[in-house]
Design a protein around this motif. Structure first.
Motif, PDB file in Angstrom:
ATOM      1  N   ASP A  67       0.789  -1.232  -0.045  1.00 40.93           N
ATOM      2  CA  ASP A  67       0.019   0.094   0.049  1.00 40.93           C
ATOM      3  C   ASP A  67       0.803   1.208   0.024  1.00 40.93           C
ATOM      4  OD1 ASP A  67      -2.734   1.018  -0.143  1.00 40.93           O
ATOM      5  OD2 ASP A  67      -2.973   1.557   2.154  1.00 40.93           O
ATOM      6  N   GLN A  68       2.043   1.141  -0.404  1.00 44.06           N
ATOM      7  CA  GLN A  68       3.022   2.366  -0.495  1.00 44.06           C
ATOM      8  C   GLN A  68       2.564   3.358  -1.280  1.00 44.06           C
ATOM      9  OE1 GLN A  68       7.004   0.358  -0.694  1.00 44.06           O
ATOM     10  NE2 GLN A  68       6.819   0.788  -3.042  1.00 44.06           N
ATOM     11  N   ASN A  69       2.211   3.146  -2.515  1.00 43.89           N
ATOM     12  CA  ASN A  69       1.809   4.091  -3.729  1.00 43.89           C
ATOM     13  C   ASN A  69       1.062   3.209  -4.427  1.00 43.89           C
ATOM     14  OD1 ASN A  69       3.530   2.464  -5.224  1.00 43.89           O
ATOM     15  ND2 ASN A  69       5.341   3.645  -4.548  1.00 43.89           N
ATOM     16  N   ASP A  70       0.259   4.122  -5.677  1.00 41.59           N
ATOM     17  CA  ASP A  70      -0.402   3.559  -6.415  1.00 41.59           C
ATOM     18  C   ASP A  70       0.048   2.382  -7.341  1.00 41.59           C
ATOM     19  OD1 ASP A  70      -2.495   5.533  -5.670  1.00 41.59           O
ATOM     20  OD2 ASP A  70      -1.919   6.844  -7.321  1.00 41.59           O
ATOM     21  N   VAL A  71       1.319   2.640  -7.659  1.00 39.71           N
ATOM     22  CA  VAL A  71       1.853   1.709  -8.737  1.00 39.71           C
ATOM     23  C   VAL A  71       2.041   0.034  -7.612  1.00 39.71           C
ATOM     24  CG1 VAL A  71       4.090   0.749  -9.769  1.00 39.71           C
ATOM     25  CG2 VAL A  71       3.299   3.044  -9.930  1.00 39.71           C
ATOM     26  N   ALA A  72       2.400   0.305  -6.497  1.00 38.62           N
ATOM     27  CA  ALA A  72       2.545  -1.040  -5.494  1.00 38.62           C
ATOM     28  C   ALA A  72       1.149  -1.613  -5.351  1.00 38.62           C
ATOM     29  CB  ALA A  72       3.125  -0.635  -4.373  1.00 38.62           C
ATOM     30  N   ARG A  73       0.056  -0.870  -5.230  1.00 37.58           N
ATOM     31  CA  ARG A  73      -1.323  -1.078  -5.041  1.00 37.58           C
ATOM     32  C   ARG A  73      -1.852  -1.946  -6.138  1.00 37.58           C
ATOM     33  NH1 ARG A  73      -1.634   3.449  -1.539  1.00 37.58           N
ATOM     34  NH2 ARG A  73      -2.028   4.820  -3.148  1.00 37.58           N
ATOM     35  N   THR A  74      -1.720  -1.257  -7.462  1.00 38.99           N
ATOM     36  CA  THR A  74      -2.264  -1.742  -8.552  1.00 38.99           C
ATOM     37  C   THR A  74      -1.556  -3.294  -8.794  1.00 38.99           C
ATOM     38  OG1 THR A  74      -2.612   0.466  -9.627  1.00 38.99           O
ATOM     39  CG2 THR A  74      -2.236  -1.599 -10.929  1.00 38.99           C
ATOM     40  N   TYR A 125      -1.916  -9.623  -7.815  1.00 35.25           N
ATOM     41  CA  TYR A 125      -1.107 -10.444  -7.240  1.00 35.25           C
ATOM     42  C   TYR A 125      -2.357 -11.335  -6.224  1.00 35.25           C
ATOM     43  CZ  TYR A 125       2.073 -13.392  -4.492  1.00 35.25           C
ATOM     44  OH  TYR A 125       2.712 -14.349  -3.839  1.00 35.25           O
ATOM     45  N   PHE A 126      -2.843 -10.461  -5.544  1.00 30.17           N
ATOM     46  CA  PHE A 126      -3.868 -10.900  -4.670  1.00 30.17           C
ATOM     47  C   PHE A 126      -5.232 -11.708  -5.364  1.00 30.17           C
ATOM     48  CE2 PHE A 126      -7.828 -10.626  -2.318  1.00 30.17           C
ATOM     49  CZ  PHE A 126      -7.408 -10.911  -1.057  1.00 30.17           C
ATOM     50  N   LYS A 157      -5.013 -14.556  -3.278  1.00 27.85           N
ATOM     51  CA  LYS A 157      -5.841 -14.601  -2.209  1.00 27.85           C
ATOM     52  C   LYS A 157      -4.726 -13.858  -1.036  1.00 27.85           C
ATOM     53  CE  LYS A 157      -9.119 -15.316  -4.760  1.00 27.85           C
ATOM     54  NZ  LYS A 157      -9.598 -14.201  -5.706  1.00 27.85           N
ATOM     55  N   ARG A 158      -3.732 -13.333  -1.252  1.00 31.97           N
ATOM     56  CA  ARG A 158      -2.897 -12.988  -0.196  1.00 31.97           C
ATOM     57  C   ARG A 158      -2.178 -11.875  -0.835  1.00 31.97           C
ATOM     58  NH1 ARG A 158      -1.490 -16.966   3.587  1.00 31.97           N
ATOM     59  NH2 ARG A 158       0.528 -16.220   3.817  1.00 31.97           N
ATOM     60  N   MET A 159      -1.793 -10.749  -0.133  1.00 35.49           N
ATOM     61  CA  MET A 159      -1.147  -9.379  -0.480  1.00 35.49           C
ATOM     62  C   MET A 159       0.473 -10.103  -0.432  1.00 35.49           C
ATOM     63  SD  MET A 159      -2.564  -6.979  -1.342  1.00 35.49           S
ATOM     64  CE  MET A 159      -4.096  -6.190  -1.235  1.00 35.49           C
ATOM     65  N   PRO A 160       1.139  -9.606  -1.576  1.00 35.60           N
ATOM     66  CA  PRO A 160       2.527  -9.984  -1.612  1.00 35.60           C
ATOM     67  C   PRO A 160       3.402  -9.609  -0.660  1.00 35.60           C
ATOM     68  CG  PRO A 160       2.121  -8.188  -3.046  1.00 35.60           C
ATOM     69  CD  PRO A 160       0.838  -8.390  -2.458  1.00 35.60           C
ATOM     70  N   THR A 161       4.418 -10.298  -0.205  1.00 30.19           N
ATOM     71  CA  THR A 161       5.625 -10.016   0.492  1.00 30.19           C
ATOM     72  C   THR A 161       6.484  -9.247  -0.021  1.00 30.19           C
ATOM     73  OG1 THR A 161       7.022 -11.741   0.317  1.00 30.19           O
ATOM     74  CG2 THR A 161       5.405 -12.143   2.010  1.00 30.19           C
ATOM     75  N   LYS A 162       7.359  -8.575   0.747  1.00 32.51           N
ATOM     76  CA  LYS A 162       8.684  -7.880  -0.079  1.00 32.51           C
ATOM     77  C   LYS A 162       9.637  -8.817  -0.909  1.00 32.51           C
ATOM     78  CE  LYS A 162      11.758  -7.733   4.076  1.00 32.51           C
ATOM     79  NZ  LYS A 162      12.203  -6.974   4.819  1.00 32.51           N
ATOM     80  N   GLU A 163       9.762 -10.139  -0.375  1.00 29.28           N
ATOM     81  CA  GLU A 163      10.316 -11.098  -1.334  1.00 29.28           C
ATOM     82  C   GLU A 163       9.715 -11.444  -2.315  1.00 29.28           C
ATOM     83  OE1 GLU A 163      11.608 -15.594  -0.760  1.00 29.28           O
ATOM     84  OE2 GLU A 163      11.784 -14.590   0.973  1.00 29.28           O
ATOM     85  N   GLN A 164       8.427 -11.773  -2.538  1.00 32.26           N
ATOM     86  CA  GLN A 164       7.788 -11.948  -3.538  1.00 32.26           C
ATOM     87  C   GLN A 164       7.708 -10.752  -4.611  1.00 32.26           C
ATOM     88  OE1 GLN A 164       4.372 -13.112  -1.355  1.00 32.26           O
ATOM     89  NE2 GLN A 164       4.876 -15.065  -1.215  1.00 32.26           N
ATOM     90  N   PHE A 191       8.389  -0.621  -8.192  1.00 27.90           N
ATOM     91  CA  PHE A 191       7.218  -0.216  -7.757  1.00 27.90           C
ATOM     92  C   PHE A 191       7.032   1.299  -7.400  1.00 27.90           C
ATOM     93  CE2 PHE A 191       8.316  -4.621  -6.763  1.00 27.90           C
ATOM     94  CZ  PHE A 191       7.097  -5.423  -7.283  1.00 27.90           C
ATOM     95  N   GLY A 192       7.198   2.280  -8.441  1.00 29.88           N
ATOM     96  CA  GLY A 192       6.872   3.560  -8.242  1.00 29.88           C
ATOM     97  C   GLY A 192       8.371   4.342  -7.629  1.00 29.88           C
ATOM     98  N   HIS A 193       9.321   3.525  -7.521  1.00 28.65           N
ATOM     99  CA  HIS A 193      10.713   4.033  -7.178  1.00 28.65           C
ATOM    100  C   HIS A 193      11.498   3.954  -8.162  1.00 28.65           C
ATOM    101  CE1 HIS A 193       9.045   5.214  -3.246  1.00 28.65           C
ATOM    102  NE2 HIS A 193       9.081   4.063  -2.808  1.00 28.65           N
ATOM    103  N   THR A 194      12.323   4.732  -8.795  1.00 31.45           N
ATOM    104  CA  THR A 194      13.451   4.635  -9.712  1.00 31.45           C
ATOM    105  C   THR A 194      14.525   4.240  -9.106  1.00 31.45           C
ATOM    106  OG1 THR A 194      12.457   6.168 -11.246  1.00 31.45           O
ATOM    107  CG2 THR A 194      14.594   5.476 -11.669  1.00 31.45           C
TER     108      THR A 194
END
Length: 402
Positions: A283-290, A295-296, A300-307, A344-347
């Motif tokens: 939920d850090q920004n729009d790109v990550a949310r989309t 992925y969900f 049926k699960r939100m992704p971890t940082k590893e995934q 994910f929204g960061h360069t």
């Protein structure tokens, strides 16, 4: 800064000074093959496991399933958190099965072994292990480190805790390469901030009963108990610490390798107030949310940082293969280090030591009243820019840098 040339790499390839691929070049194979190697059934399976395979396939599908007309195939295996199993799999994949790149590889002891095999074989490895040694003394010209490492996520959490009064520490620590590297890095930041470490209790990986280790920490009277473990070990540590009333007695728990799935499993009543730092949160920004909502839909699960980092690493690797029109490790490595990283929204960017750079955010786990529902668990309380989040290039001991 003087860079030591790597065997088999030209100056242009190493620095990306020339990106012109000969006109006759083309991908040398009928299929580009990527191996996902991780814990599929053990204490870290929720962090990566089959979910990493799904993330990898999403990356391939988002690029059309093929690179310059050559299809891309995923294979996967369980390394069982054992360096010998991971090493044997990596050798077979590279030597017999024609795998071009290995991705994921959590558990630092396995990651360090697999990275070295990739270096010797001149094959790409896209590492999710957390040990900062992957881009330090064990660095490889053919490897990149994508997940937050022991340096980056210990820096913000340790220094913030000491600043807010947590001066004395005791560690409950996983007794393998990851835990040892984290102890080294966290201790340095605690000391630098004016705190001290009173001791450590080290346990084997996948220990169900952590009572003796936690009781050592409790009896130390340290203000802070640092949990230098992950996966099921971290979950058990927090559960059992609550059972012993450690948090209620005034000792603060700080987790370093905390994943979203850990908080989901434990619940907010057990984890609220916990500080952690990450480079990715759904939920850090729009790109990550989309992307996370896509992925969900599949898991049926939100992704971890590893995934999430598996997705980012394979996307970046395949774009480099496309640009080089080759799976040759020298050509692909040059393209990977030259191109900006879409994180994910960061360069982001990739340094010569293989460290992928992006901002790190300090989060606090929400209370039940603050959360709007399942997976809404973190609130941002600070941010560390990419150039300050990770270990300085000249301090890691990587022999690619002098």
């Amino acid at each position: 800064m003087i860079i030591r040339y790597c065997i088999g790499m030209s100056v242009a390839a190493l620095f990306g000074l020339s990106t012109v691929v000969p006109s006759e070049a083309k991908i040398e194979k009928d299929v580009v093959k990527i191996g996902i190697l991780n814990d599929m059934s053990g204490p870290y399976a929720d962090l990566g496991g089959p979910g990493s395979v799904i993330a990898a396939q999403m990356a391939i599908d988002d690029l059309g399933g093929a690179i310059n007309g050559v299809p891309v195939k995923i294979i996967s295996a369980d390394h069982q958190n054992k360096a010998d199993v991971g090493s044997a799999t990596a050798r077979r994949w590279f030597d017999v099965e024609g795998v071009d790149a290995i991705a994921d590889v959590p558990v630092s002891s396995v990651a360090l072994a697999v990275q070295e095999i990739g270096r010797r074989a001149r094959r790409i490895t896209l590492m999710q292990g957390s040990s900062s040694d992957l881009t330090g003394k064990a660095c490889s010209p053919y490897s990149t480190a994508w997940q937050d490492d022991t340096y980056s996520y210990s820096k913000a959490s340790a220094q913030n805790t000491v600043k807010n009064g947590g001066k004395t520490w005791f560690f409950v620590e996983a007794d393998y390469a990851f835990g040892h590297a984290l102890e080294r890095d966290v201790t340095a930041f605690i000391t630098e901030a004016g705190g001290s470490v009173l001791g450590a209790a080290r346990h084997p990986v996948n220990t169900a009963d952590l009572s003796s280790f936690l009781l050592q920490a409790q009896s130390s009277k340290a203000q802070v108990i640092g949990l230098l473990n992950g996966g099921a070990d971290l979950i058990n540590s927090i559960k059992q610490a609550k059972e012993f009333g450690i948090s209620d007695s005034g000792q603060k728990l700080v987790g370093f390798l905390v994943y979203l799935t850990d908080v989901h499993s434990l619940g907010l009543d057990a984890t609220n107030g916990l500080l952690l730092s990450e480079g990715f949160y759904w939920d850090q920004n729009d790109v990550a949310r989309t992307w996370s909502k896509r992925y969900f839909e599949k898991t049926k699960r939100m992704p971890t940082k590893e995934q999430a980092s598996v997705y980012a690493s394979i996307t970046h690797y395949l774009k480099a293969v496309k640009s080089a029109d080759s799976v040759d490790a020298d050509l692909v490595t040059a393209e990977m280090r030259k191109a900006p990283v879409d994180y994910f929204g960061h360069t982001g960017s990739i340094r010569i030591d293989g460290r992928v750079l992006y901002p790190i955010t300090l989060y606090q786990v929400k209370t039940r009243g603050e959360s709007t529902g399942a997976w809404d668990y973190y609130k941002a309380v600070g941010n560390v820019e990419a150039d300050r989040a990770f270990r300085p290039l000249n301090e890691g001991g990587c022999d690619l840098v002098k």
